[in-house]
Write a protein that holds these residues in place. Structure first.
Motif, short mmCIF file in Angstrom:
data_model
loop_
_atom_site.label_atom_id
_atom_site.label_comp_id
_atom_site.label_asym_id
_atom_site.label_seq_id
_atom_site.Cartn_x
_atom_site.Cartn_y
_atom_site.Cartn_z
N CYS A 1 0.55 -1.29 0.02
CA CYS A 1 -0.46 -0.05 0.04
C CYS A 1 1.00 1.63 0.32
CB CYS A 1 -1.34 -0.23 0.92
SG CYS A 1 -2.54 -1.12 0.64
N HIS B 1 -4.26 -2.57 -8.39
CA HIS B 1 -3.77 -2.65 -6.37
C HIS B 1 -5.53 -1.80 -6.18
CE1 HIS B 1 -1.80 -2.62 -2.80
NE2 HIS B 1 -2.65 -1.61 -2.70
N CYS C 1 -7.86 -3.01 -3.62
CA CYS C 1 -7.59 -2.56 -2.37
C CYS C 1 -8.23 -1.58 -1.26
CB CYS C 1 -5.97 -2.15 -1.95
SG CYS C 1 -5.75 -1.65 -0.24
N SER D 1 -8.56 0.67 0.99
CA SER D 1 -7.89 1.69 1.53
C SER D 1 -7.21 2.93 0.58
CB SER D 1 -6.82 1.26 3.20
OG SER D 1 -6.02 1.08 2.04
N CYS D 2 -6.75 1.63 -0.30
CA CYS D 2 -6.09 2.31 -1.47
C CYS D 2 -7.03 3.44 -2.66
CB CYS D 2 -4.63 1.55 -2.40
SG CYS D 2 -3.70 1.40 -1.27
ZN LIG Z 1 -3.89 -0.67 -0.90
#
Ligand SMILES: [Zn+2]
Length: 116
Positions: free
Chosen positions: A4, A30, A34, A36-37
């Motif tokens: 991350c 990613h 993901c 949170s990203c």
């Molecule tokens: Zn991430």
């Protein structure tokens, strides 16, 4: 897969169109996986493109626009990968052609017949 922290460092360069396609592919893969990203990227989007837009008094739909942006990047990467593949094939074909011509020439000079 990148972690991350690496991905977060790429958010602003990505939004500014400053990362290579190779990096972009990993980045997008990613971000899509993901949450949170993805959220980080929303903030980044808001802070760069969003702010610019609001200054001009235009409205903004971050979720929609980001989806479109990511989709477009994916398409761009896919297209370039295909073009690259075709150009590799063309190069191999051209090389085989040259090699064949060369062997053919030698066969004439040396007086033997090509087996193919
Ligand atoms: Zn991430």
């Amino acid at each position: 897969m990148k972690n991350c922290k690496d991905v977060e460092c790429m958010i602003i360069p990505y939004l500014n169109g400053q990362i290579s396609e190779r990096k972009m592919q990993k980045f997008i893969d990613h971000v899509m996986e993901c949450p949170s990203c993805y959220e980080e990227m929303e903030i980044g989007y808001m802070a760069t493109i969003g702010l610019e837009r609001l200054e001009k008094g235009a409205s903004i739909n971050i979720e929609e626009e980001m989806k479109r942006m990511l989709e477009q990047s994916r398409k761009q990467i896919r297209l370039h990968t295909q073009i690259h593949r075709v150009s590799v094939l063309v190069n191999v074909g051209a090389m085989l052609g040259v090699a064949y011509t060369l062997i053919y020439q030698i066969s004439i000079w040396c007086g033997f017949h090509m087996p193919f």
